[in-house]
Design an enzyme around this catalytic site. Sequence first.
Site, PDB file in Angstrom:
ATOM      1  N   TYR A 159      22.815 -12.935  -3.354  1.00  0.00           N
ATOM      2  CA  TYR A 159      22.763 -13.612  -4.647  1.00  0.00           C
ATOM      3  C   TYR A 159      21.402 -13.357  -5.283  1.00  0.00           C
ATOM      4  O   TYR A 159      20.358 -13.638  -4.693  1.00  0.00           O
ATOM      5  CB  TYR A 159      22.971 -15.120  -4.470  1.00  0.00           C
ATOM      6  CG  TYR A 159      22.841 -15.898  -5.751  1.00  0.00           C
ATOM      7  CD1 TYR A 159      23.882 -15.934  -6.674  1.00  0.00           C
ATOM      8  CD2 TYR A 159      21.669 -16.586  -6.057  1.00  0.00           C
ATOM      9  CE1 TYR A 159      23.765 -16.637  -7.860  1.00  0.00           C
ATOM     10  CE2 TYR A 159      21.545 -17.291  -7.240  1.00  0.00           C
ATOM     11  CZ  TYR A 159      22.590 -17.316  -8.138  1.00  0.00           C
ATOM     12  OH  TYR A 159      22.465 -18.000  -9.316  1.00  0.00           O
ATOM     13  N   ASP A 249      14.028  -9.040  -3.308  1.00  0.00           N
ATOM     14  CA  ASP A 249      14.151 -10.327  -3.990  1.00  0.00           C
ATOM     15  C   ASP A 249      13.487 -11.368  -3.083  1.00  0.00           C
ATOM     16  O   ASP A 249      14.072 -11.826  -2.103  1.00  0.00           O
ATOM     17  CB  ASP A 249      15.626 -10.644  -4.214  1.00  0.00           C
ATOM     18  CG  ASP A 249      15.849 -11.978  -4.914  1.00  0.00           C
ATOM     19  OD1 ASP A 249      14.884 -12.770  -5.006  1.00  0.00           O
ATOM     20  OD2 ASP A 249      16.980 -12.233  -5.356  1.00  0.00           O
ATOM     21  N   LYS A 276      10.694 -19.828  -8.269  1.00  0.00           N
ATOM     22  CA  LYS A 276      10.588 -21.068  -7.501  1.00  0.00           C
ATOM     23  C   LYS A 276       9.152 -21.501  -7.222  1.00  0.00           C
ATOM     24  O   LYS A 276       8.590 -22.272  -7.972  1.00  0.00           O
ATOM     25  CB  LYS A 276      11.403 -20.944  -6.200  1.00  0.00           C
ATOM     26  CG  LYS A 276      12.900 -20.734  -6.463  1.00  0.00           C
ATOM     27  CD  LYS A 276      13.707 -20.815  -5.205  1.00  0.00           C
ATOM     28  CE  LYS A 276      15.183 -20.507  -5.433  1.00  0.00           C
ATOM     29  NZ  LYS A 276      15.884 -21.458  -6.287  1.00  0.00           N
TER      30      LYS A 276
END
Length: 445
Positions: A159, A249, A276
């Site tokens: 994802y 990622d 984040k």
Amino acid sequence: MSSQKTNVTLSDLEKRYRETNAESYSLFEEAISVLPGGDTRSVTYTQPFPTFIESASGCRMTTEDGDEVIDFLNNYTQAVHGHSPEPVVDAVVERFKKGNGLGSPTRDITELATRLVDRFPSVDSVRFANSGTEATMNATRAAIAYTERDHILKVKGGYHGTHDAVEVGITGDGREHPGIPSSVEERVTTVRYNDPDALKEVFEAHGSEFACFIVEPFLGAAGMIPATTEYLQTARDLTEEHDSLLVFDEVMSARVSVGGAQEKRGVIPDLTTFGKIIGGGLPVGAFGGREDVMNVYHPEEGNVGHSGTFNGNPATMAGGVVMLDLLDEDAIREINQHGDRIREEVQGIADDTDLPVTVTGEGSVFHIHFAEGPVTDFESAGSGLEATDDSGPNHSLAFYLGMRDRGIFMAPRGMGNISTPMTDEEIDSFVRAAEGALRDVEAIE
């Protein structure tokens, strides 16, 4: 633990949740009248309804029903220093008072960019965005522009946000939902995680077509499954051999060491994406890497545009500087040790039950799978990833409700992570709650 079983049903656990979270249910019903499904973020919905939070400080949150819970979700790994850490709040407020939406650069942008360049081995230069989705979108655009190739390789179950090119092969073989153009499937190939031979096969067949291979050093949404160093090194070797780019990622994995997973594994990608933990608790994304690749975004020498009203938002940048400075080697070592302890002790408790449980993770993140091990990829993680699965006994949902009833807040799918305010006291509480919740799951009829 088996000798302590008492008959219970999932309905019993849901009934208890409804009784103790009546105000959250009332707020959920109110939200449904103005929001499709009562929320604006798919991942925060859970059955029978989500918990509404009134306030949070440190590693604890207070629900709208007045209950205090220990937050082991941390906004899906974002709140690495817990909620409202004073030094970060001070930096954000001070910057905001000086002006925020300025339409011009500030020194805060350079300061946070310098932190990323200094910490992460792959990053020569960096650009900022507003989410992990924007970060991976712009990284893949850089790869396409640099290589002049349209095809992307990604992992099954990987994802990388919600832009079209990466919403393929997440929970199935094709596009994730009908809102994604079917034509995207023609230029995205997926490959099995942690399978070097499969990686070699796909590069042998199509390597000259790939602009990049984008991969998480541990699969986040698929269950906090670490990649082997062999797999990542194979990816590095193959992308170099085929003049493709390797994109890590690290939106989640950047927290595992000062220099992220790339430093820990000794495998350096061409591009890295962030989000984040780098934004002071405000919306943020970033992507960086080799100078020659990043120069496709150079306003005079490049050929790719990248704008956004809040790119490099000053308050976000100021908060991000403090967040990263606080996340030093000692802080990371401590939260990683807490993560090691949870994985080891919960697995030990689970092994004493009749349940198929495998605890995965790395550093300060973990995931409790209701699946026989080893769990090495999306396929072996099994149906336990979805707490709304209707195919049989819903162990993940039952475990989530059992943990909530015992004052622990975590992801309904079984994921959790550590924040720096946590001590042995909070870890003890989690382990005790997990033992009781596993007893609930084992006793379900």
